[in-house]
Scaffold this active site. Sequence first.
Site, PDB file in Angstrom:
ATOM      1  N   LEU A  32       0.814  -1.208   0.000  1.00  0.00           N
ATOM      2  CA  LEU A  32       0.000   0.000   0.000  1.00  0.00           C
ATOM      3  C   LEU A  32       0.851   1.264   0.000  1.00  0.00           C
ATOM      4  O   LEU A  32       1.847   1.373   0.733  1.00  0.00           O
ATOM      5  CB  LEU A  32      -0.914   0.001   1.228  1.00  0.00           C
ATOM      6  CG  LEU A  32      -1.839  -1.205   1.399  1.00  0.00           C
ATOM      7  CD1 LEU A  32      -2.733  -0.994   2.606  1.00  0.00           C
ATOM      8  CD2 LEU A  32      -2.667  -1.455   0.150  1.00  0.00           C
ATOM      9  N   HIS A  33       0.429   2.226  -0.823  1.00  0.00           N
ATOM     10  CA  HIS A  33       1.057   3.547  -0.862  1.00  0.00           C
ATOM     11  C   HIS A  33      -0.018   4.594  -0.607  1.00  0.00           C
ATOM     12  O   HIS A  33      -1.179   4.266  -0.331  1.00  0.00           O
ATOM     13  CB  HIS A  33       1.771   3.775  -2.196  1.00  0.00           C
ATOM     14  CG  HIS A  33       0.923   3.528  -3.395  1.00  0.00           C
ATOM     15  ND1 HIS A  33      -0.167   4.313  -3.733  1.00  0.00           N
ATOM     16  CD2 HIS A  33       0.991   2.570  -4.368  1.00  0.00           C
ATOM     17  CE1 HIS A  33      -0.715   3.876  -4.842  1.00  0.00           C
ATOM     18  NE2 HIS A  33      -0.051   2.801  -5.246  1.00  0.00           N
ATOM     19  N   GLY A  35      -1.704   6.452  -2.480  1.00  0.00           N
ATOM     20  CA  GLY A  35      -2.884   6.347  -3.324  1.00  0.00           C
ATOM     21  C   GLY A  35      -3.906   5.388  -2.739  1.00  0.00           C
ATOM     22  O   GLY A  35      -5.107   5.672  -2.702  1.00  0.00           O
ATOM     23  N   HIS A  36      -3.433   4.223  -2.267  1.00  0.00           N
ATOM     24  CA  HIS A  36      -4.331   3.276  -1.611  1.00  0.00           C
ATOM     25  C   HIS A  36      -4.916   3.866  -0.334  1.00  0.00           C
ATOM     26  O   HIS A  36      -6.101   3.694  -0.034  1.00  0.00           O
ATOM     27  CB  HIS A  36      -3.582   1.988  -1.240  1.00  0.00           C
ATOM     28  CG  HIS A  36      -3.057   1.218  -2.386  1.00  0.00           C
ATOM     29  ND1 HIS A  36      -1.711   1.045  -2.605  1.00  0.00           N
ATOM     30  CD2 HIS A  36      -3.689   0.561  -3.393  1.00  0.00           C
ATOM     31  CE1 HIS A  36      -1.532   0.293  -3.684  1.00  0.00           C
ATOM     32  NE2 HIS A  36      -2.715  -0.004  -4.187  1.00  0.00           N
ATOM     33  N   LYS A 151      -5.744   6.228 -11.637  1.00  0.00           N
ATOM     34  CA  LYS A 151      -4.493   5.942 -12.355  1.00  0.00           C
ATOM     35  C   LYS A 151      -4.704   4.764 -13.301  1.00  0.00           C
ATOM     36  O   LYS A 151      -4.224   4.766 -14.428  1.00  0.00           O
ATOM     37  CB  LYS A 151      -3.351   5.647 -11.386  1.00  0.00           C
ATOM     38  CG  LYS A 151      -2.023   5.365 -12.101  1.00  0.00           C
ATOM     39  CD  LYS A 151      -0.901   5.110 -11.122  1.00  0.00           C
ATOM     40  CE  LYS A 151      -1.042   3.766 -10.447  1.00  0.00           C
ATOM     41  NZ  LYS A 151      -0.789   2.658 -11.414  1.00  0.00           N
ATOM     42  N   GLN A 155      -9.006   0.226 -16.302  1.00  0.00           N
ATOM     43  CA  GLN A 155      -9.562  -0.744 -15.366  1.00  0.00           C
ATOM     44  C   GLN A 155     -10.842  -0.210 -14.736  1.00  0.00           C
ATOM     45  O   GLN A 155     -11.844  -0.931 -14.629  1.00  0.00           O
ATOM     46  CB  GLN A 155      -8.538  -1.049 -14.274  1.00  0.00           C
ATOM     47  CG  GLN A 155      -9.077  -1.886 -13.125  1.00  0.00           C
ATOM     48  CD  GLN A 155      -8.033  -2.144 -12.077  1.00  0.00           C
ATOM     49  OE1 GLN A 155      -7.169  -2.990 -12.256  1.00  0.00           O
ATOM     50  NE2 GLN A 155      -8.090  -1.418 -10.965  1.00  0.00           N
ATOM     51  N   SER A 187       2.587   4.233  -7.428  1.00  0.00           N
ATOM     52  CA  SER A 187       2.342   2.871  -7.867  1.00  0.00           C
ATOM     53  C   SER A 187       3.172   1.936  -7.011  1.00  0.00           C
ATOM     54  O   SER A 187       4.299   2.274  -6.617  1.00  0.00           O
ATOM     55  CB  SER A 187       2.740   2.700  -9.341  1.00  0.00           C
ATOM     56  OG  SER A 187       2.742   1.335  -9.718  1.00  0.00           O
TER      57      SER A 187
END
Length: 280
Positions: A32-33, A35-36, A151, A155, A187
């Site tokens: 996890l980064h 963004g998550h 991003k 998807q 990412s």
Amino acid sequence: MLLLRTREELLAWRAGSPAGSPVAFVPTMGYLHEGHLALLRHGRALAGAGSLVLSIFVNPTQFGPKEDLARYPRDEAGDLAKAEACGVDVAFCPTDPAVLYPNGTHTWVEVEGLDRHLCGATRPGHFRGVCTVVAKLWGLVRPDYALFGEKDYQQLAILRRMHADLNLVGEVVGLPIVREADGLAMSSRNSNLDPRARQDALAISRYLQELRIRFTAGERTAAGLLQDPAAALAPGRVDYASLVDAEDLQPARVVTRPALVAIAAFFGGVRLIDNCVLHP
């Protein structure tokens, strides 16, 4: 925070959830980064007094035979600590693919049309794997809200279509790209970049910024906007640099309605994607 490993544990938890209590869900492949974490925080707000569910599962069916399944970064302990700090109530973290594919992979979910271009053109079967695992998770969690980052724009578009076509419960929520301070889209794969490749990869965000400037100045054609991506992204190797309709993802020659500029390129052997949406 409740840690669940098996399908049966997750089903039992869901069966015991209070009726009418909102459930927000963030499916991930882990590592996890920020963004998550932005998705988790927003999910926490949407769920309110209800439940926030995180899944961590590196899904083998969305990787091709020559792709980086073995290299995909993993840090479950770190992920769970971050998840708990974001208010996650339930973490579903199967360690065996058989938990989600108990009978192998005989049944697939595929969205035709939206997967023909961009990543779908160079990663055959990728979105079939994504849709299949998300559909499985959706059936187990039955969320009121499922959150995804923009991003992975293609998807997100495909999952929106799958959600509508299959009459799945709840709604799909998309959130904007989260970037590093220097502009690189966050990412999990960024951790595989060596220092040189990490610096070179900034060419993607610079290219998109220059493209926005051309668009603001009045350029509307694909040729004029994209110009020479191979030169602009060097020394990276371009997989694709495309202008497509933002809704149906079909190639566009001129921007007359919202359009997506999507980029995929390799830096130091690591494939990165990024995008921006243009509104005429």
